[in-house]
Enzyme design. Structure first.
Site, short mmCIF file in Angstrom:
data_model
loop_
_atom_site.label_atom_id
_atom_site.label_comp_id
_atom_site.label_asym_id
_atom_site.label_seq_id
_atom_site.Cartn_x
_atom_site.Cartn_y
_atom_site.Cartn_z
N GLY A 16 10.72 13.64 45.77
CA GLY A 16 11.65 14.81 45.48
C GLY A 16 11.30 15.89 46.52
N SER A 17 11.14 17.12 46.35
CA SER A 17 11.03 18.13 47.20
C SER A 17 11.55 19.22 46.89
CB SER A 17 11.43 17.73 48.51
OG SER A 17 11.07 16.49 49.23
N ASN A 18 11.00 20.44 47.58
CA ASN A 18 11.46 21.70 47.51
C ASN A 18 11.45 22.24 48.99
OD1 ASN A 18 11.03 22.47 44.64
ND2 ASN A 18 8.82 22.41 45.09
#
Length: 796
Positions: free
Chosen positions: A241-243
């Protein structure tokens, strides 16, 4: 002592000269901190600073690749070697056919299916053909030189060093590699979201009449299939995922841009990141992280621009429903003409047994596939089969894109790099630069499925799956139903750059694995095709919390790198802010053995810090509740597109599932011997070097920016390992000088070798919410108290 100091200074002066002239200085050999194998051929200089971070200098791309391959092998030889066994199709030979791969290079459930696929890729010469394709459709010369050098550096390290990692010490599957092996690994990464997702279904596909072939999908199954497809292709449901957020100069203290990157990746196995700085004097100078086995920096920064990636919602594959010849189910019809499937007969050597041979079936669209995971069956019947189209199976340009990003000098340069190379298979790009610009773009290699094409060509199954999940199922019997090609696309069948969602120079540009729609809530992006993602639909709690946080930061203004650091470890729980008051009110009316939980939750600070009391209780409750209650029934006030960040809200405590989830959470903690008000860090930790290291952060369902997906030990202890989550974190800005202002952190540390001091040092920093001050400029590298200079060479 005086002599050592003087000689050390001479060595450092020599290394400085190296970065200016690309020659190895004679004086460098005098430094007692320097190690230098002798020999000729390719070579590089590696300067190690704190936490084992290498700063690699080569005079050209082949020599830079050599130093990178050497340094990666020194830290990760066992993990790398395991991956090369995978792409050679030799897992069954060394580990047995029924064991499971680590999942880093495909979704194959067993070694045998992994081997059947990757040996099929080898037998077909797939990667060789891509390497031979001229740029820009194929990889460029510089990347090929990097791969050649990487293989040579990895091999040189194997020849010149003894493996100390117990994971592969004295193992016969640790072998030298070729440039082709490195390229095959890059191919595997490229098709992770396409063919790599369907390997079990590709290798198991057999014509009807074969024992065990299931019945075809019926109309009655379509709704369930659509639900399965939606869940399967939800980016936030995977182990990646990630931000990331970029702030423009309008929000910062000095008018320059800021970038915070927080990718969420596995903590173990072959999809780990690895830190380095790569320098070719006068040509390239970039710092950041690389996926293991790649010769480029994938996420990073230079002196002018910084970028990060987040896993995107674009669906990187589509299906073609084939109409079969009634006389032969291995022949399909296109515009009334018969086309025989191509048979690939693949033989896999097996440990302690005879080789196994299987046949795969391929079409003009791609391989026949009978499932995309257990929840999405696509049976091959006498009349119908399904072929998987993955345009990334023709894309070996990912490293070209990464290299071009490292060379970029601005966000405009980032856009130009993406436009020219078109190599990113499954991620968005978020960037900021020293001139105050910000950027979000979903520049992916996607099948060119327009909404018009889906409307015109979807099969009955596709009419359900495409709106629900973005997975198009097109009529394979019609030639006019193949994906089209944009004029600005570098390969047939994909979207060109002009069709990509882009947001330029917004005060903030943020993504947390939802679609491009709310990259900035005040400037929503619309007008893109469904295959890119949704518009006007409910966002995840992580997206909602992230937008609230970064919008507030932008509104306050005068931001600095320090503000980015505070955001990373705020550990706020958006789910708690929405639900805790309702939970406390609702649980007070429950059974006495549960009521004791009410006070714990009421006193909880609603963060996932290591000292937070009540965090574990809410975590276990929320997991149980969201696993048993559909999202549409969880809240009393439903989602509204007019208020996408604020809705839905007000927890539905009237549901019987609410009481059961709270009872189950209390029971789970009691069984594990964990007090309801235990500090999080006492029961969410990892063990490194025989010592517990507390871990903060929270799971996807809680919406915590600092995402951590830990592994629960029901027998006691709590969460005793981390599966995936925050990985290579970077907070980057500029102050008008020649050096970027950067703070980094590799949460799981640089080395997988349990015998290495760099197996746990940055993990301890992460636990303490401390950062590494990046040493990017020469003066900072040479001032490192941990400096160790290593000249590495081939021996011929």
């Amino acid at each position: 002592m005086l002599l050592r100091t003087r000689l050390g200074r001479l060595a450092l002066i020599g290394i400085t000269l190296l970065t200016a002239t690309a020659t190895v200085p004679p004086g460098a050999a005098a430094d007692p901190r320097e190690r230098h194998p002798s020999g000729g051929g390719l070579s590089a200089v590696i300067r190690y600073t704190e936490y084992g971070i290498p700063h690699i200098v080569g005079k050209d791309y082949a020599n830079l690749g050599f130093g990178t391959g050497w340094a990666q092998a020194a830290d990760q030889v066992c993990v790398l070697a395991d991956g090369f066994v995978t792409v050679r199709g030799e897992r069954s030979r060394f580990f047995g056919p029924d064991a499971a791969p680590d999942g880093s290079l495909s979704s194959a459930a067993r070694n045998l299916s992994s081997d059947l696929y990757f040996r099929g890729v080898r037998d077909a010469g797939t990667v060789e053909k891509l390497l031979a394709t001229p740029a820009p459709t194929g990889p460029g010369r510089d990347v090929k030189e990097l791969m050649r050098g990487w293989a040579a550096g990895y091999n040189a390290w194997l020849r010149q060093n003894r493996i100390t990692d117990p994971a592969c010490r004295d193992s016969d599957w640790v072998r030298p590699v070729t440039t082709l092996d490195v390229a095959r690994r890059g191919f595997a990464v490229s098709v992770l979201g396409g063919q790599g997702r369907g390997i079990d279904g590709i290798t198991a596909a057999q014509p009807p009449g074969t024992a065990g072939v299931p019945a075809p999908v019926t109309g009655r199954d379509a709704a369930a299939t659509a639900t399965a497809a939606r869940e399967l292709f939800a980016a936030r449901s995977t182990d990646m995922g990630s931000n990331a957020v970029a702030f423009s100069g309008a929000t910062t203290a000095n008018g320059r841009g800021l970038l915070l990157g927080n990718p969420h990746y596995p903590w173990h196995g072959g999809r780990r990141f690895w830190q380095s700085q790569q320098t070719i004097p006068g040509e390239l100078n970039v710092s950041g992280s690389s996926l293991l086995g790649t010769a480029v920096v994938n996420i990073g920064f230079n002196d002018k621009v910084a970028w990060s990636h987040t896993v995107a919602t674009g669906v990187t594959l589509n299906l073609h429903q084939l109409t079969l010849d009634p006389a032969d189910p291995t022949v399909y019809l296109v515009d009334g003409r018969r086309e025989p499937m191509t048979r690939r007969t693949v033989t896999v050597p097996v440990k302690d047994g005879a080789s196994l041979t299987r046949t795969q079936y391929w079409t003009r669209y791609g391989p026949v596939v009978t499932s995309l995971g257990a929840s999405l069956p696509l049976p091959w019947s006498a009349t119908t089969a399904y072929a998987l189209n993955d345009p990334n199976a023709l894309n070996l340009r990912g490293s070209d894109t990464a290299l071009a990003l490292g060379r970029a000098r601005s966000t405009a340069g980032i856009e130009e790099a993406l436009r020219r190379t078109q190599g990113l298979p499954w991620v968005n790009t978020i960037a900021a630069d020293s001139r105050g610009h910000s950027l979000f773009t979903q520049s992916q290699v996607l099948p060119r499925i327009t909404d018009e094409l889906a409307q015109r060509c979807s099969t009955p199954l596709g009419k359900v799956t495409y709106p629900a999940s973005g997975v198009a199922v097109l009529d394979g019997s019609r030639g006019d139903c193949a994906p089209g090609t944009d004029q600005d696309a570098v390969q047939p069948g994909i979207f060109g750059p002009s069709r990509m969602p882009v947001l330029r120079d917004a005060p903030y540009a943020e993504n947390s694995n939802d679609s491009a729609w709310l990259a900035n809530a005040d400037r929503p992006l619309t007008g893109y095709e469904r295959v890119f993602g949704t518009i006007g639909t409910a966002r995840s709690l992580r997206t909602r919390g992230a937008v609230e946080d970064v919008a507030a930061m932008a509104g306050r203004g005068s931001l600095t790198v320090g503000d980015l650091q505070r955001q990373q470890f705020a550990n706020r729980v958006p789910a708690a802010d929405l639900a805790v008051a309702d939970v406390v009110k609702g649980c007070a009316a429950l059974a006495p053995e549960v009521v004791r939980a009410c006070g714990v939750l009421e006193r909880w600070d609603r963060t996932m810090d290591t000292g937070s009391r009540g965090a574990l209780l809410f975590d276990r409750f929320w997991r149980a509740l969201t696993a048993s209650v559909p999202a549409a029934q969880l809240w009393k006030v439903p989602f509204s597109p007019a208020d996408p960040v604020g809705t839905p809200h007000t927890l539905n405590t009237d549901s019987p599932a609410f009481a059961k989830a709270l009872v189950d959470a209390v029971a789970a903690l009691d069984t594990a011997g964990v007090p309801l008000d235990a500090p999080l860090g006492e029961h969410q930790y990892v063990v490194r070097g025989g010592k517990r290291i507390p871990v903060h952060g929270g799971t996807e369902s809680l919406g915590v920016w600092n995402k951590i997906e830990p592994v629960w030990n029901p027998a006691g202890g709590g969460y005793t390992e981390v599966a995936h989550g925050s990985s290579h974190v970077q907070a980057v800005g500029w102050n008008g000088g020649h050096c970027p202002v950067a703070r980094t952190l590799l949460t799981y540390s640089q080395s997988s070798n349990t015998a290495s001091e760099h197996h746990r040092d940055q993990t301890a920093l992460f636990s303490d919410e401390r950062w590494v001050t990046s040493r990017f400029c020469e003066r900072d590298i040479l001032r490192s108290p941990a400096l160790e200079v290593v000249r590495v060479r081939e021996r011929r």
